[in-house]
Design an enzyme around this catalytic site. Structure first.
Site, mmCIF file in Angstrom:
data_model
loop_
_atom_site.group_PDB
_atom_site.id
_atom_site.type_symbol
_atom_site.label_atom_id
_atom_site.label_comp_id
_atom_site.label_asym_id
_atom_site.label_seq_id
_atom_site.Cartn_x
_atom_site.Cartn_y
_atom_site.Cartn_z
ATOM 1 N N LYS A 33 -10.672 -5.251 -4.652
ATOM 2 C CA LYS A 33 -11.753 -4.267 -4.735
ATOM 3 C C LYS A 33 -11.229 -2.845 -4.681
ATOM 4 O O LYS A 33 -11.873 -1.930 -5.150
ATOM 5 C CB LYS A 33 -12.782 -4.482 -3.626
ATOM 6 C CG LYS A 33 -12.239 -4.331 -2.209
ATOM 7 C CD LYS A 33 -13.359 -4.502 -1.207
ATOM 8 C CE LYS A 33 -12.940 -5.175 0.069
ATOM 9 N NZ LYS A 33 -11.797 -4.637 0.802
ATOM 10 N N LYS A 51 0.833 -1.211 0.000
ATOM 11 C CA LYS A 51 0.000 0.000 0.000
ATOM 12 C C LYS A 51 0.866 1.259 0.000
ATOM 13 O O LYS A 51 0.480 2.274 -0.578
ATOM 14 C CB LYS A 51 -0.954 0.011 1.197
ATOM 15 C CG LYS A 51 -1.984 -1.100 1.120
ATOM 16 C CD LYS A 51 -3.402 -0.590 1.109
ATOM 17 C CE LYS A 51 -4.320 -1.550 0.383
ATOM 18 N NZ LYS A 51 -5.376 -2.146 1.104
ATOM 19 N N LYS A 110 -3.535 -10.294 -7.266
ATOM 20 C CA LYS A 110 -4.776 -10.610 -6.546
ATOM 21 C C LYS A 110 -5.945 -9.808 -7.103
ATOM 22 O O LYS A 110 -5.778 -8.637 -7.440
ATOM 23 C CB LYS A 110 -4.533 -10.241 -5.076
ATOM 24 C CG LYS A 110 -5.574 -10.701 -4.113
ATOM 25 C CD LYS A 110 -5.337 -10.113 -2.730
ATOM 26 C CE LYS A 110 -5.749 -8.666 -2.645
ATOM 27 N NZ LYS A 110 -6.003 -8.146 -1.307
HETATM 28 P P1 TYM Z 1 -10.104 -6.917 2.888
HETATM 29 O O1 TYM Z 1 -11.212 -5.960 3.037
HETATM 30 O O2 TYM Z 1 -8.952 -6.553 2.031
HETATM 31 O O3 TYM Z 1 -10.645 -8.306 2.382
HETATM 32 C C1 TYM Z 1 -11.732 -8.940 3.030
HETATM 33 C C2 TYM Z 1 -11.566 -10.437 3.053
HETATM 34 O O4 TYM Z 1 -11.554 -10.949 1.725
HETATM 35 C C3 TYM Z 1 -10.368 -11.682 1.488
HETATM 36 N N1 TYM Z 1 -9.968 -11.425 0.098
HETATM 37 C C4 TYM Z 1 -9.690 -12.368 -0.781
HETATM 38 N N2 TYM Z 1 -9.710 -13.704 -0.697
HETATM 39 C C5 TYM Z 1 -9.374 -14.396 -1.809
HETATM 40 N N3 TYM Z 1 -9.031 -13.812 -2.986
HETATM 41 C C6 TYM Z 1 -9.011 -12.476 -3.110
HETATM 42 N N4 TYM Z 1 -8.687 -11.924 -4.277
HETATM 43 C C7 TYM Z 1 -9.348 -11.688 -1.983
HETATM 44 N N5 TYM Z 1 -9.441 -10.356 -1.771
HETATM 45 C C8 TYM Z 1 -9.837 -10.212 -0.487
HETATM 46 C C9 TYM Z 1 -9.363 -11.138 2.483
HETATM 47 O O5 TYM Z 1 -8.336 -12.046 2.761
HETATM 48 C C10 TYM Z 1 -10.233 -10.876 3.676
HETATM 49 O O6 TYM Z 1 -10.451 -12.060 4.422
HETATM 50 N N6 TYM Z 1 -7.720 -6.179 7.194
HETATM 51 C C11 TYM Z 1 -8.830 -6.867 6.576
HETATM 52 C C12 TYM Z 1 -10.157 -6.508 7.190
HETATM 53 C C13 TYM Z 1 -10.186 -6.694 8.646
HETATM 54 C C14 TYM Z 1 -10.270 -7.926 9.355
HETATM 55 C C15 TYM Z 1 -10.245 -7.582 10.718
HETATM 56 C C16 TYM Z 1 -10.348 -9.257 8.943
HETATM 57 C C17 TYM Z 1 -10.134 -5.693 9.553
HETATM 58 N N7 TYM Z 1 -10.173 -6.227 10.803
HETATM 59 C C18 TYM Z 1 -10.295 -8.568 11.729
HETATM 60 C C19 TYM Z 1 -10.386 -10.226 9.957
HETATM 61 C C20 TYM Z 1 -10.366 -9.899 11.306
HETATM 62 C C21 TYM Z 1 -8.859 -6.492 5.108
HETATM 63 O O7 TYM Z 1 -8.360 -5.502 4.701
HETATM 64 O O8 TYM Z 1 -9.574 -7.350 4.322
#
Ligand code: TYM
Length: 337
Positions: A202, A117, A199
Site C-alpha cells: 500500500k 525502507k 510484495k
Molecule cells: P503493514 O501496515 O505494513 O501491514 C499490515 C498487515 O498486512 C500484512 N500485509 C500483507 N500480507 C500479505 N501480503 C501482502 N502483500 C501484505 N502486505 C501487508 C502485514 O504483514 C501486516 O500484518 N508494523 C506493522 C504494523 C504494526 C503491527 C503492530 C502489527 C504496528 N504495530 C503490532 C502487529 C502487531 C506494519 O507495518 O504492517
C-alpha cells in the site's frame, strides 16, 4: 462452583500509510475477523508507525478514519473487538521508549524492513525508522496477547518482540506474556500483479499491480486482466512459485478467496488456459471485496459513529495498557507519581 473462562488475547495493527490492499486483507484482516468470537481482540490503526515515512497530514487523517471504517466493514464488530487509534493511547510511546533500552543496535540493524525502507527513502533514514520494532514490541506486549496475526513480512518483527520479551522477563521476572505470531497458510504474502516477485504494497507508488480494498469491480477486473502470468510455453495453471511466480500468486489469491486447495484449482482449470483462469480469480475477488466496499462507504459517512468507536476503543485499550506500563515502571525502578 462456576469458573470464569478468560479468553485468549489477540492483537494486531496496520499502518495508515496508504490505502488498504488485497494483501492487507488476505494477510491480516481476514484472519482477524474470523477469530473475533474465540479471542479478546485488540486492533488498531498504527498512525505512529506511519510517520516513519513522510506523510501528507490530511491524507494520514483521512486514511486513519477510512481504515477504521474498513476494519468494521471487514467484520470487526466494535462491540466484540477493541478498535482504536495508536496515538490515542500514550502508553505505546511510553513503553516504546523503555523497550528501546532493551533492543540492541545489532538486532535493529538486521531488520529487513529497515534495510528496504532505508534503501527506498535514502533522504529520510530517521531514528524512528530504525527503532520502529521497539515501538511495535510495545504495541504488542502492552496487551499481553497470546497471538499476533500478521502477514509473512511482519514475522521478523514479532520474532524480535519475542527476543525483547525474553530479555526483559529474564531480568525482571514474568512481566510480559510471550506472544506467538500467527501467519495464514495462504495469503501470507500477496504479490504485486504486475511484478509478482515483489510484495503487493500500500505504501509504494500505486501501480495497477496493486488491488485496493475500495477498488470498484471494474477496476479489479481490469487489474486481473493485465496480471502477469508467465513467459514459459507451458501456459497452464500449475503451482510453482519458482518458475511461475505470477500464476502461483493468482492461485494463492484464488485459494484464499474460495477456500480451495492448489490441487483443486489445478484440476478446475486443467486444459483451460489463463484466458479462463484470470477472469475467474477476478470474479472471486470481486465477490469477496464488494460487500466490504459498500459497507465501508456507508460507515464512512457516519462520522459521529466512527468517533464513538475510536473513543470507546482508546478507553478500553488504555485501561489494559496502563496496567502493564505501571508494572513495568515499578519493575525497572521508576518512582510512582
Ligand atoms: P503493514 O501496515 O505494513 O501491514 C499490515 C498487515 O498486512 C500484512 N500485509 C500483507 N500480507 C500479505 N501480503 C501482502 N502483500 C501484505 N502486505 C501487508 C502485514 O504483514 C501486516 O500484518 N508494523 C506493522 C504494523 C504494526 C503491527 C503492530 C502489527 C504496528 N504495530 C503490532 C502487529 C502487531 C506494519 O507495518 O504492517
Amino acid at each position: 462452583m462456576e469458573t470464569e473462562v478468560t479468553k485468549k488475547v489477540m492483537l494486531s495493527g496496520i499502518k495508515p500509510s496508504g490505502d488498504l490492499t488485497l494483501g492487507s486483507y488476505l494477510g491480516a484482516i481476514k484472519n482477524w475477523a474470523e477469530r473475533a468470537e474465540q479471542f479478546d481482540c485488540y486492533y488498531f490503526m498504527a498512525d505512529m508507525h506511519a510517520i516513519t515515512v513522510r506523510q501528507n497530514p490530511a491524507d494520514l487523517r483521512r486514511r486513519t478514519l477510512e481504515q477504521l471504517a474498513q476494519y468494521i466493514a471487514c467484520g470487526l464488530d466494535p462491540e466484540k473487538n477493541t478498535l482504536f487509534i495508536q496515538s490515542h493511547v500514550p502508553e505505546h510511546a511510553e513503553l516504546g521508549w523503555v523497550l528501546n533500552c532493551y533492543a540492541m543496535f545489532g538486532e535493529l540493524s538486521r531488520m529487513t524492513q529497515f534495510k528496504d525502507k532505508s534503501a527506498k527513502n535514502a533522504d529520510n533514514i530517521n531514528g524512528g525508522l530504525f527503532t520502529y520494532p521497539s515501538l511495535m514490541a510495545a504495541d504488542i506486549l502492552l496487551y499481553q496477547p497470546d497471538l499476533v496475526p500478521v502477514g509473512e513480512d511482519q514475522k521478523q518483527h514479532v520474532e524480535l518482540t519475542r527476543n525483547i520479551c525474553q530479555r526483559f522477563n529474564g531480568i525482571y521476572g514474568d512481566v510480559f506474556k510471550m506472544p506467538e505470531p500467527y501467519i495464514p497458510k495462504v495469503g501470507a504474502r500477496v504479490m504485486d500483479l504486475l511484478t509478482p516477485t515483489s510484495k503487493m504494497s500500500k505504501s509504494d507508488d500505486a501501480g495497477s499491480g496493486v488491488v485496493y480494498l475500495m477498488d470498484s469491480p471494474d477496476d479489479i477486473r481490469r487489474k486481473f486482466k493485465r496480471a502477469v502470468t508467465d513467459s514459459d510455453t507451458e501456459r497452464c495453471v500449475r503451482y510453482d512459485p519458482e518458475t511461475k511466480p505470477g500464476v502461483a500468486n493468482l492461485m494463492s489469491i484464488y485459494a484464499a478467496a474460495t477456500g480451495r486447495s492448489y490441487d483443486e484449482i489445478e484440476a478446475e482449470f486443467d486444459g483451460k488456459g489463463y484466458g479462463v483462469f484470470k477472469p475467474a480469480v477476478a470474479d472471486a475477488v470481486v465477490d469477496m471485496l464488494c460487500p466490504i466496499r459498500e459497507e465501508a462507504q456507508r460507515i464512512m459517512k457516519d462520522k459521529a459513529y466512527l468517533e464513538s468507536v475510536y473513543k470507546t476503543g482508546a478507553q478500553k485499550a488504555s485501561y489494559i495498557a496502563g496496567k502493564t506500563l505501571r508494572k513495568v515502571y515499578k519493575k525497572i525502578g521508576f518512582v510512582a507519581p
